[in-house]
Structures are given as structure tokens and as C-alpha cells.
Design an enzyme around this catalytic site. Sequence first.
Site, PDB file in Angstrom:
ATOM      1  N   ILE A   1       0.814  -1.222   0.000  1.00 10.66           N
ATOM      2  CA  ILE A   1       0.000   0.000   0.000  1.00 10.66           C
ATOM      3  C   ILE A   1       0.847   1.272   0.000  1.00 10.66           C
ATOM      4  O   ILE A   1       0.306   2.376  -0.009  1.00 10.66           O
ATOM      5  CB  ILE A   1      -0.944   0.029   1.217  1.00 10.66           C
ATOM      6  CG1 ILE A   1      -0.153  -0.102   2.522  1.00 10.66           C
ATOM      7  CG2 ILE A   1      -1.995  -1.057   1.105  1.00 10.66           C
ATOM      8  CD1 ILE A   1      -1.011   0.024   3.771  1.00 10.66           C
ATOM      9  N   GLY A   2       2.167   1.130   0.023  1.00 15.76           N
ATOM     10  CA  GLY A   2       3.002   2.329   0.009  1.00 15.76           C
ATOM     11  C   GLY A   2       4.473   1.983   0.057  1.00 15.76           C
ATOM     12  O   GLY A   2       4.866   0.832   0.234  1.00 15.76           O
ATOM     13  N   GLU A   3       5.297   3.023  -0.109  1.00 19.18           N
ATOM     14  CA  GLU A   3       6.755   2.874  -0.093  1.00 19.18           C
ATOM     15  C   GLU A   3       7.328   4.169   0.472  1.00 19.18           C
ATOM     16  O   GLU A   3       6.980   5.257   0.019  1.00 19.18           O
ATOM     17  CB  GLU A   3       7.293   2.627  -1.496  1.00 19.18           C
ATOM     18  CG  GLU A   3       8.799   2.493  -1.577  1.00 19.18           C
ATOM     19  CD  GLU A   3       9.269   1.047  -1.435  1.00 19.18           C
ATOM     20  OE1 GLU A   3      10.388   0.842  -0.949  1.00 19.18           O
ATOM     21  OE2 GLU A   3       8.513   0.134  -1.806  1.00 19.18           O
TER      22      GLU A   3
ATOM     23  N   GLY B   1      10.982   6.020   2.823  1.00 14.71           N
ATOM     24  CA  GLY B   1      12.419   5.928   2.998  1.00 14.71           C
ATOM     25  C   GLY B   1      12.821   4.715   3.811  1.00 14.71           C
ATOM     26  O   GLY B   1      13.914   4.183   3.666  1.00 14.71           O
TER      27      GLY B   1
ATOM     28  N   GLY C   1      11.130   1.736   3.815  1.00 16.94           N
ATOM     29  CA  GLY C   1      10.902   0.534   3.030  1.00 16.94           C
ATOM     30  C   GLY C   1       9.441   0.410   2.651  1.00 16.94           C
ATOM     31  O   GLY C   1       8.644   1.330   2.872  1.00 16.94           O
ATOM     32  N   PRO C   2       9.027  -0.729   2.072  1.00 12.09           N
ATOM     33  CA  PRO C   2       7.638  -0.908   1.647  1.00 12.09           C
ATOM     34  C   PRO C   2       6.692  -1.086   2.829  1.00 12.09           C
ATOM     35  O   PRO C   2       7.098  -1.516   3.908  1.00 12.09           O
ATOM     36  CB  PRO C   2       7.698  -2.180   0.800  1.00 12.09           C
ATOM     37  CG  PRO C   2       8.874  -2.936   1.326  1.00 12.09           C
ATOM     38  CD  PRO C   2       9.868  -1.899   1.741  1.00 12.09           C
ATOM     39  N   VAL C   3       5.408  -0.768   2.590  1.00 13.01           N
ATOM     40  CA  VAL C   3       4.359  -0.935   3.603  1.00 13.01           C
ATOM     41  C   VAL C   3       3.282  -1.849   3.012  1.00 13.01           C
ATOM     42  O   VAL C   3       2.832  -1.626   1.877  1.00 13.01           O
ATOM     43  CB  VAL C   3       3.747   0.414   4.016  1.00 13.01           C
ATOM     44  CG1 VAL C   3       2.683   0.199   5.090  1.00 13.01           C
ATOM     45  CG2 VAL C   3       4.832   1.365   4.510  1.00 13.01           C
TER      46      VAL C   3
ATOM     47  N   LYS D   1       5.216  -2.126   8.145  1.00 10.26           N
ATOM     48  CA  LYS D   1       6.321  -1.407   7.515  1.00 10.26           C
ATOM     49  C   LYS D   1       7.565  -2.288   7.592  1.00 10.26           C
ATOM     50  O   LYS D   1       7.976  -2.703   8.674  1.00 10.26           O
ATOM     51  CB  LYS D   1       6.556  -0.075   8.236  1.00 10.26           C
ATOM     52  CG  LYS D   1       7.621   0.804   7.576  1.00 10.26           C
ATOM     53  CD  LYS D   1       7.943   2.025   8.424  1.00 10.26           C
ATOM     54  CE  LYS D   1       6.826   3.028   8.444  1.00 10.26           C
ATOM     55  NZ  LYS D   1       7.246   4.291   9.120  1.00 10.26           N
TER      56      LYS D   1
ATOM     57  N   ASP E   1      10.262  15.635  10.037  1.00 16.83           N
ATOM     58  CA  ASP E   1      10.023  15.163   8.669  1.00 16.83           C
ATOM     59  C   ASP E   1       8.530  15.227   8.333  1.00 16.83           C
ATOM     60  O   ASP E   1       7.962  14.270   7.807  1.00 16.83           O
ATOM     61  CB  ASP E   1      10.555  13.727   8.511  1.00 16.83           C
ATOM     62  CG  ASP E   1      10.775  13.360   7.045  1.00 16.83           C
ATOM     63  OD1 ASP E   1      10.799  14.289   6.204  1.00 16.83           O
ATOM     64  OD2 ASP E   1      10.919  12.174   6.734  1.00 16.83           O
TER      65      ASP E   1
END
Length: 433
Positions: A273-275, A277, A279-281, A295, A393
Site C-alpha cells: 500500500i506504500g513505499e 524511505g 521501506g515498503p508498507v 512497515k 520530517d
Amino acid sequence: MGFMSVADYNFFINCGGGKVTIGDDMYEDDALNLGASQYTLSDSGKWAYSSTGDFVDSYNPYIVVNKTALNISTPELYMTARLSPLSLKYYGLCLMEGNYTVNLHFAEIMFTDDGTYSSNGRRLFDVYIQGQRVLQDFNIAKEANETGKEIIKSFTAVVDGSGTLEIHFYWAGRGTNSVPLRGVYGPLISAISVTPNFKIPTTGKKLSVGVIVAIAVCACLIIVLVLCTVFLYFRRKNISENNELKGLELQTGHFSLKHIKAATKNFDPANKIGEGGFGPVFKGVLPDGSEIAVKQLSSKSKQGNREFVNEIGVISALQHPNLVKLYGCCIEGNQLLLIYEYLENNSLARALHGPEKYRLKLDWPTRQKICLEIARGLAYLHEESRLKIVHRDIKATNVLLDKDLNAKISDFGLAKLKEEGDTHISTRIAGTL
């Protein structure tokens, strides 16, 4: 074997620099930039040093060089210095019992007095000799009345039958640590000279058996210490990552890798569902039907164990409606996983600028509500929580939206604790450029 010469009871070190002769004294070179946790024996065998700690930034000035001609009578000793982020120790080895004069040569060569940003730096550290503190919150520039000027502190030390003299420079966490760059704080020393306060026999008499045995034992201990240090360094290098993470099971929930693989269908790309800094989620579903977001630390990630530990340590201590909830972690083998609550509408970035099929029609009242919720989350971090946190961030990809479009701040890998009295405002760049 005859008696040692007087020089064998002295030692002189040009910290961070090459060999220098001042008058009749030859200062040995100390120019190896080995960094932290290294025990280094000098070529003469008279002294050694060790340094502890790591600077946060990639800029690691364990040796400081100032090529500017200083307004000092003997600038050769002050063009360089050795710097440590935490603890720096020098050891005089195999010395004769008695009283010695220890001269510590300092000059502040990293800060300036020119009214620029660099002139705002303050270096404070403590100095111990033979375990006794002789200087507390020592400020080189203040003691010398300006930067780039030498100041010599003299002390008397007693060496017992062990033949060892220990000089310890220690940063106790005071002063500045980000002016003009991060990694310019900590103890700084330009040169060291140690001379005896007693007469050294210069006749042709031979050393006694006891003295010879003491020297041999001292040499053996040094060799054993060096070998043990080298062994422990490489052993620690191999296992430090796992040791750093083991204790985290006590602070947050723990999930087995088997359960996470089952929940995400072995990290099926269809569940991604996402990427970020880190790593992938992946989306996952637990046996009780609860939905989770997993994550996964990527081998290509610019973030590592430090950020993984930081995120768990920070977010597990925080609870707020506008902060994403951490359920736990998984640490098995080379897998580092963080398990969060699943938020149906993904990130604010995807809702605003993602592919057309994922974009949400956010009217202005909804956008205003999201902005206020982000502000509430930040206000909680900065002022209201027991631990004062600066996220460092904040961006649309790190703001997640639940099914009711409630905003929640995520990704605390770069967050840091705010010291009491400090403002959350900073001009230092961190996180996403």
C-alpha cells in the site's frame, strides 16, 4: 640492561597531528583517524588512547585540522586536535612510580570570534586525571579569552605501582552540538606533555629483577589488552545490530514473523500500500479480522537500526488521536518490521496528488480540519506530551487519513527528543530535502 634515559619517563603527544619538535622535546605523532571504540598503541609504546561514541552525521571530525596560521608562539602544536563525541582517554604506560607534571594544551580551532554563525558555538567538557575530576564544564575559548588562542592547564599526578597514568576527557552533554555543524561538540585536546617531578638515575647500574619483571608484565598486559580489544571490536561489529534491538520486546508488542507473513500473504505485492524511505508498507489482516499496516525495513533503505529503534522508542511512548498507533514490532533474523493500525485512506499525499483513481475530493472545510488535526498532533509532540518530541520530517506522505478523513502523523524515524528549554524551531535540515 642499563637504566632508562630521562626521556623514557617523559612522553609528549601532538594530538591529531604529526611529529613536532618544540625546544628539546619531541612530540610524537597522533594522526591516525580511527574513530570511535578503537584502542591504539603508539609506535614508542609509551602511551595509548581510546575514543568512545559516534557522531550522528556522516561528517565525523575525530581529527580536527586548522590550516590557518594561528597567533600562537608554537602554532605547530595547535594546528590539529583530537575530538571525541563522548569520551577520550590517553594512557601513559609503564611509568616509574612517583609524581608527574601533566600539561594539557588547548586551543579552540573549530569556533570563531567573527560574529558569524560559527561564533555561537560553546564547547563544555570535563577532564579527569587518575580518576579525579580536575576540570568541570571546561570552556577552552572562555578560559583563553578568545578562539584560536592557546591555553595550557598544568596538574600534578601520582603514578603508583601499576605504572599507568590515565587522562580522561569527557563530554557530559552540555554546551552546543549543532553549531556550525552537527558533530563539532565534545572534548577537544591539542597536545599533552607529561614529565616527572623526580630525578632520574643516569648511571650505568642495571635494572633490578623486580623492575624488569614489572616491565615484562606491563608489556604482556598491553598485548593482551590490544588483542582482546581487536577481538571484541570485530565480534561486536557482527552482533551489535541484534543486541541493539533485543530489549525492544519489553517496550512494545511483539509479533512473530510467521504471523506477519500469514497476515500479509507472505508480503504479496498485491497487498503493498506504500513505499517510504524506511521501506515498503503492506496491508495485513490478523486472524481476529483486525487490519494492520506492516512497515518493512528494506535492504536498500537509507534508514537503519538507529531509525528503527528511534521510531519504536518514540511512538510507543505517545498516545494521541492525531498520531498513528503502533501495535508492535517483529525482529527475527534479518527482518525488522513495524506493525501499525491500518488507515483506509492512505496518505494525504496520495489523496491530493496520487493516481486519479485514488484521489479524494477534499472540500475546503475538510482540508481545514486536516490542517488543524496535524497542528494538534504537533502541538502535543512539542508541548503537551511528557516527552517533548520534534518530528523533523512533516510532509504529506507522512500524514495518514482514516476512513473518516481524520489526520494522523506517522514515520518517527528521524524524530528526536527536545531538551528542556529548547525551542522546536530549527534552521538545520533533517529528513526530506
